[in-house]
Design a protein around this motif. Structure first.
Motif, PDB file in Angstrom:
ATOM      1  N   LEU A 138      43.223  29.190  31.455  1.00 43.65           N
ATOM      2  CA  LEU A 138      44.180  30.299  31.612  1.00 43.65           C
ATOM      3  C   LEU A 138      43.926  31.262  30.455  1.00 43.65           C
ATOM      4  O   LEU A 138      44.557  31.168  29.402  1.00 43.65           O
ATOM      5  N   ASP A 178      44.062  33.571  27.640  1.00 41.01           N
ATOM      6  CA  ASP A 178      45.136  34.287  26.948  1.00 41.01           C
ATOM      7  C   ASP A 178      46.456  34.220  27.712  1.00 41.01           C
ATOM      8  O   ASP A 178      47.296  35.120  27.614  1.00 41.01           O
ATOM      9  N   ILE A 232      46.833  34.301  30.953  1.00 34.81           N
ATOM     10  CA  ILE A 232      46.749  34.942  32.275  1.00 34.81           C
ATOM     11  C   ILE A 232      46.462  33.858  33.321  1.00 34.81           C
ATOM     12  O   ILE A 232      45.615  32.995  33.101  1.00 34.81           O
ATOM     13  N   ASN A 245      44.815  33.680  36.127  1.00 35.20           N
ATOM     14  CA  ASN A 245      43.529  33.576  36.806  1.00 35.20           C
ATOM     15  C   ASN A 245      42.466  34.404  36.100  1.00 35.20           C
ATOM     16  O   ASN A 245      42.761  35.447  35.499  1.00 35.20           O
ATOM     17  N   TRP A 246      41.226  33.941  36.215  1.00 39.37           N
ATOM     18  CA  TRP A 246      40.098  34.762  35.812  1.00 39.37           C
ATOM     19  C   TRP A 246      39.860  35.830  36.867  1.00 39.37           C
ATOM     20  O   TRP A 246      40.006  35.572  38.059  1.00 39.37           O
ATOM     21  N   SER A 270      43.884  36.765  21.328  1.00 42.22           N
ATOM     22  CA  SER A 270      45.078  36.056  20.863  1.00 42.22           C
ATOM     23  C   SER A 270      44.989  35.757  19.373  1.00 42.22           C
ATOM     24  O   SER A 270      43.928  35.364  18.875  1.00 42.22           O
ATOM     25  N   ARG A 280      54.607  33.319  26.892  1.00 40.29           N
ATOM     26  CA  ARG A 280      54.346  34.460  27.767  1.00 40.29           C
ATOM     27  C   ARG A 280      52.894  34.914  27.622  1.00 40.29           C
ATOM     28  O   ARG A 280      52.246  34.632  26.614  1.00 40.29           O
ATOM     29  N   PRO A 281      52.357  35.639  28.615  1.00 42.22           N
ATOM     30  CA  PRO A 281      50.960  36.090  28.516  1.00 42.22           C
ATOM     31  C   PRO A 281      50.729  36.905  27.246  1.00 42.22           C
ATOM     32  O   PRO A 281      51.467  37.852  26.952  1.00 42.22           O
ATOM     33  N   PRO A 341      48.436  39.137  26.372  1.00 40.91           N
ATOM     34  CA  PRO A 341      48.145  40.576  26.405  1.00 40.91           C
ATOM     35  C   PRO A 341      49.386  41.466  26.379  1.00 40.91           C
ATOM     36  O   PRO A 341      49.295  42.628  25.975  1.00 40.91           O
ATOM     37  N   TRP A 348      40.091  43.293  34.240  1.00 42.36           N
ATOM     38  CA  TRP A 348      41.270  42.509  33.900  1.00 42.36           C
ATOM     39  C   TRP A 348      42.541  43.191  34.382  1.00 42.36           C
ATOM     40  O   TRP A 348      43.563  42.526  34.593  1.00 42.36           O
ATOM     41  N   THR A 349      42.496  44.499  34.531  1.00 39.34           N
ATOM     42  CA  THR A 349      43.585  45.217  35.185  1.00 39.34           C
ATOM     43  C   THR A 349      43.234  45.350  36.658  1.00 39.34           C
ATOM     44  O   THR A 349      42.157  45.867  36.990  1.00 39.34           O
TER      45      THR A 349
END
Length: 334
Positions: free
Chosen positions: A43, A45, A47, A49-50, A175, A186-187, A189, A292-293
């Motif tokens: 996971l 950072d 998130i 999913n990759w 991170s 929490r994530p 980013p 990533w976005t």
């Protein structure tokens, strides 16, 4: 004598208007994801999913949003997962993969090469290979590498070599070492990346790295993270605790104003105006943060940026940020 009306220049066609240059664009490879997962980054950072990435999907997103060129880089967690030799191999692998994409589409892509920091010797070798063999447009540095921040004296040879080459350095957040306590599950980013960006740049300021190497061209992501609202506080502390040997007080704000800033992320309507109180419009660059976005969020972000007031009369966000990018990265004009 017959009078003729003066000719009025026609508006430039769409093809004559340069599209965005995206300096904050990412790629991944299957082997890179496999290596990161094997090192415990299932996971990344925080998130869930990759992301997936392909040249075709990236070009489709670029064409839809008026992005002419995207400069590719590897995002967090970088390429060093604890073993120097493995990090050197992975850096070489992803850099060669990125360079192949650039060679196949030279007018559409650029490359910020990854370095296997904190392995200084490996990083110096990869700098030489990336610039001399792969024609990279710059390098990407994570804000910290296993807790080694960018102002650490162990990294001075790396910055000296990058400065000698007058390289463009794209800083990317990752991170912090204390994320288990600070992120609150929490994530990372969402908040940690913003503060680790500020922490890394502050470390460069207090270490004197930026003053020692004025030839460096540094891009700070996400509108500078927390830097715009911290700049005066940082400046005050530097003046209190870092008196210069020649009697001059260090000027953090002046040094921050020399840096370049991408506007990736949800920066409108609040963060971008704060940045403009610190940075001149000539230092602003466009960034999507794709892949990533997600594509829908890239579409929404670029629409919100285009709808925001432009700080230069007669300019658009596209013409402003693209002109800035082409001055910084002249190869992309070819």
């Amino acid at each position: 004598m017959t009078m003729t009306a003066p000719s009025v220049p026609s508006a430039p066609s769409a093809a004559e208007v340069p599209g965005f240059v995206d300096v904050h664009a990412h790629f991944v490879t299957d082997s890179y994801i496999d290596g990161a997962r094997a090192a415990g980054h299932e996971l990344p950072d925080g998130i869930p999913n990759w992301p997936s990435w392909s040249v075709a999907e990236h070009l489709e997103l670029m064409d839809r949003n008026g992005i002419d060129t995207a400069v590719l880089s590897i995002s967090s967690p970088g390429v060093h997962f604890g073993d120097d030799a493995a990090a050197r191999r992975l850096a070489r692998e992803v850099n060669e993969a990125g360079a192949r994409t650039v060679r196949s589409h030279p007018s559409r892509f650029g490359l910020f090469a990854s370095l296997p920091l904190p392995d200084t010797d490996g990083a110096l070798d990869e700098i030489a290979y990336a610039f001399d063999e792969l024609d990279a447009d710059g390098v990407v540095l994570e804000t910290n590498s296993h807790g080694v921040y960018l102002g650490d004296k162990r990294l001075e040879p790396v910055f000296a070599e990058l400065a000698r080459r007058r390289a463009t350095v794209f800083i990317h957040p990752t991170s912090p070492v204390c994320w288990q306590e600070s992120a609150l599950g929490r994530p990372r980013p969402m908040v940690e990346f913003i503060f680790d960006t500020a922490r890394a740049v502050i470390d460069l300021l207090f270490a004197g790295t930026l003053e020692r190497h004025p030839g460096l061209e540094v891009i700070v992501p996400h509108c500078g993270g927390a830097l715009p609202v911290l700049a005066d506080r940082i400046d005050g502390f530097m003046k209190l605790f870092m008196p210069s040997q020649d009697g001059r007080a260090p000027d953090a704000v002046a040094q921050l104003r020399r840096l370049h800033y991408d506007i990736a992320g949800p920066t409108v309507p609040r963060q971008l105006p704060a940045l403009l109180r610190l940075a001149d419009p000539s230092q602003l660059l466009y960034g999507s943060d794709y892949c990533w976005t997600p594509p829908a969020a890239v579409d929404s972000h670029i629409a919100s940026v285009n709808a925001a007031p432009v700080p230069v009369d007669g300019a658009t966000w596209q013409s402003l940020t693209t002109g800035n990018a082409l001055r910084l990265l002249p190869r992309l004009t070819c």
